[in-house]
Enzyme design. Structure first.
Site, PDB file in Angstrom:
ATOM      1  N   GLU A   9      14.058  49.276  33.656  1.00  0.00           N
ATOM      2  CA  GLU A   9      13.913  50.423  34.559  1.00  0.00           C
ATOM      3  C   GLU A   9      14.287  50.078  36.008  1.00  0.00           C
ATOM      4  O   GLU A   9      13.869  50.780  36.942  1.00  0.00           O
ATOM      5  CB  GLU A   9      12.480  50.963  34.506  1.00  0.00           C
ATOM      6  CG  GLU A   9      12.126  51.578  33.154  1.00  0.00           C
ATOM      7  CD  GLU A   9      10.818  52.349  33.203  1.00  0.00           C
ATOM      8  OE1 GLU A   9      10.847  53.576  33.038  1.00  0.00           O
ATOM      9  OE2 GLU A   9       9.765  51.716  33.398  1.00  0.00           O
ATOM     10  N   HIS A  38       6.994  50.414  40.835  1.00  0.00           N
ATOM     11  CA  HIS A  38       6.902  51.319  39.684  1.00  0.00           C
ATOM     12  C   HIS A  38       5.833  50.774  38.757  1.00  0.00           C
ATOM     13  O   HIS A  38       5.860  49.591  38.408  1.00  0.00           O
ATOM     14  CB  HIS A  38       8.243  51.429  38.950  1.00  0.00           C
ATOM     15  CG  HIS A  38       8.093  52.112  37.623  1.00  0.00           C
ATOM     16  ND1 HIS A  38       7.703  53.425  37.525  1.00  0.00           N
ATOM     17  CD2 HIS A  38       8.212  51.667  36.348  1.00  0.00           C
ATOM     18  CE1 HIS A  38       7.604  53.747  36.246  1.00  0.00           C
ATOM     19  NE2 HIS A  38       7.903  52.699  35.513  1.00  0.00           N
ATOM     20  N   HIS A  86       2.298  51.719  35.767  1.00  0.00           N
ATOM     21  CA  HIS A  86       1.636  52.588  34.789  1.00  0.00           C
ATOM     22  C   HIS A  86       0.123  52.386  34.903  1.00  0.00           C
ATOM     23  O   HIS A  86      -0.566  52.285  33.894  1.00  0.00           O
ATOM     24  CB  HIS A  86       2.090  52.259  33.368  1.00  0.00           C
ATOM     25  CG  HIS A  86       3.563  51.958  33.242  1.00  0.00           C
ATOM     26  ND1 HIS A  86       4.048  50.778  32.746  1.00  0.00           N
ATOM     27  CD2 HIS A  86       4.653  52.703  33.570  1.00  0.00           C
ATOM     28  CE1 HIS A  86       5.374  50.798  32.771  1.00  0.00           C
ATOM     29  NE2 HIS A  86       5.767  51.942  33.268  1.00  0.00           N
ATOM     30  N   HIS A  91       3.972  58.960  31.788  1.00  0.00           N
ATOM     31  CA  HIS A  91       4.608  57.662  32.013  1.00  0.00           C
ATOM     32  C   HIS A  91       3.883  56.808  33.060  1.00  0.00           C
ATOM     33  O   HIS A  91       3.362  55.751  32.730  1.00  0.00           O
ATOM     34  CB  HIS A  91       6.072  57.908  32.408  1.00  0.00           C
ATOM     35  CG  HIS A  91       6.871  56.670  32.651  1.00  0.00           C
ATOM     36  ND1 HIS A  91       8.246  56.671  32.638  1.00  0.00           N
ATOM     37  CD2 HIS A  91       6.519  55.393  32.930  1.00  0.00           C
ATOM     38  CE1 HIS A  91       8.686  55.440  32.875  1.00  0.00           C
ATOM     39  NE2 HIS A  91       7.659  54.660  33.058  1.00  0.00           N
TER      40      HIS A  91
HETATM   41 MN    MN Z   1       7.822  52.566  33.392  1.00  0.00          MN
END
Ligand code: MN
Length: 231
Positions: free
Chosen positions: A74, A93, A95, A163
C-alpha cells in the site's frame, strides 16, 4: 538532532509502542532535502524497523534504487498524498482498533478532549467501493491512492471504510501526536457513548484547542521516544 531517517525509525517504534501500528501499517517521511522523494521502510513490522531498512522512494512510490526486497503493497498511499499535499511532511497508514468502529458503524468521529482536537473539525470517510466496486480493500493502484488523496483533501485524517485510517502531519512529531491522540480520543468517545449521548467540542473550540505550541509536541515526542527506548 536526529537525521531524518533516524526520526523515521523512532516514529515507527513509537507508533508501534503506543498501539497505532502492529504487524501492519506504515509511516513515511518526506525527504526534507528533496520534496520529490520520501523515506519508507521495506516491508517489515514497524516495531522492527531500523535505519538500514529505510528506502528512498519517488512520488510514484517506486524505490529510487531498484531493490529485490519486499515492499509495502500500500505504499502508493504515500506518494499520492505527497503529490497532492505539498504541506504534508509525514504520513501514517494504520488499522488501529480504536478507530475501526468509526470505519464500520454509522458513527461520527468527534473531538472530545483538548488533545483530541488534533483530529480537526472534519474527518472525511473514503469508501473504496464507491469508485472501484468489489476489491480486496487494499490500496495498491495509483488510481485508488489518488482517489483516497482527493477524499483527504485539506484535512488531517481520512477514515477508510472497512479498512483503517491515513493520517498526515507537517512534521514527524505532529504526525505521531495526531496518530496517537486521534486513537485515544476515539477510545474515550466510544466509552462515553455507552453512558448516553456525548457533548463534543464545538468547531470554535476545536480551532482554539488545536493550536498546540511546539513545546507541547516536543514534550510528547520526548516522552514517547523514551518509552520506545530509541534514545
Ligand atoms: Mn491498509
Amino acid at each position: 538532532m536526529d537525521t531524518p531517517k533516524r526520526s523515521l525509525v523512532t516514529a515507527n517504534r513509537v507508533l508501534a509502542r503506543e498501539g497505532v501500528l502492529d504487524a501492519f501499517g506504515h509511516v513515511s517521511l518526506r525527504d526534507p532535502a528533496d520534496a520529490g522523494r520520501f523515506f519508507l521502510s521495506r516491508s517489515l513490522a514497524p516495531e522492527l524497523v531500523d535505519e538500514v531498512d529505510i528506502l528512498d522512494f519517488d512520488l510514484t512510490s517506486q524505490p529510487v534504487t531498484p531493490t529485490e526486497q519486499a515492499l509495502y503493497s500500500e505504499r502508493v498511499i504515500h506518494g499520492a498524498i505527497y503529490r497532492a499535499r505539498p504541506d504534508v511532511m509525514a504520513i501514517c497508514h494504520h488499522h488501529a482498533p480504536p478507530l475501526l468502529p468509526f470505519c464500520l458503524a454509522d458513527l461520527k468521529l468527534q473531538v472530545v478532549t483538548q488533545l483530541g482536537a488534533t483530529i480537526g473539525k472534519q474527518v472525511p470517510i473514503w469508501d473504496q467501493r464507491d469508485e472501484f466496486g468489489a476489491t480486496n480493500h487494499l490500496v495498491v493502484r495509483e488510481d485508488e491512492a489518488a482517489s483516497l488523496a482527493r477524499c483527504l483533501g485539506s484535512h488531517s485524517i481520512v477514515l477508510m471504510k472497512r479498512h483503517g485510517a491515513t493520517v498526515v502531519g507537517s512534521s514527524i512529531e505532529e504526525l505521531a501526536f495526531r496518530s496517537i491522540y486521534s486513537c485515544r480520543d476515539a477510545e474515550l468517545q466510544l466509552r462515553a457513548m455507552t453512558y448516553g449521548p456525548i457533548d463534543a467540542f464545538s468547531d470554535a473550540e476545536i480551532d482554539l484547542a488545536a493550536r498546540y505550541p511546539a513545546a507541547t509536541l516536543a514534550r510528547a515526542w520526548h516522552y514517547w521516544r523514551t518509552r520506545a527506548a530509541t534514545v
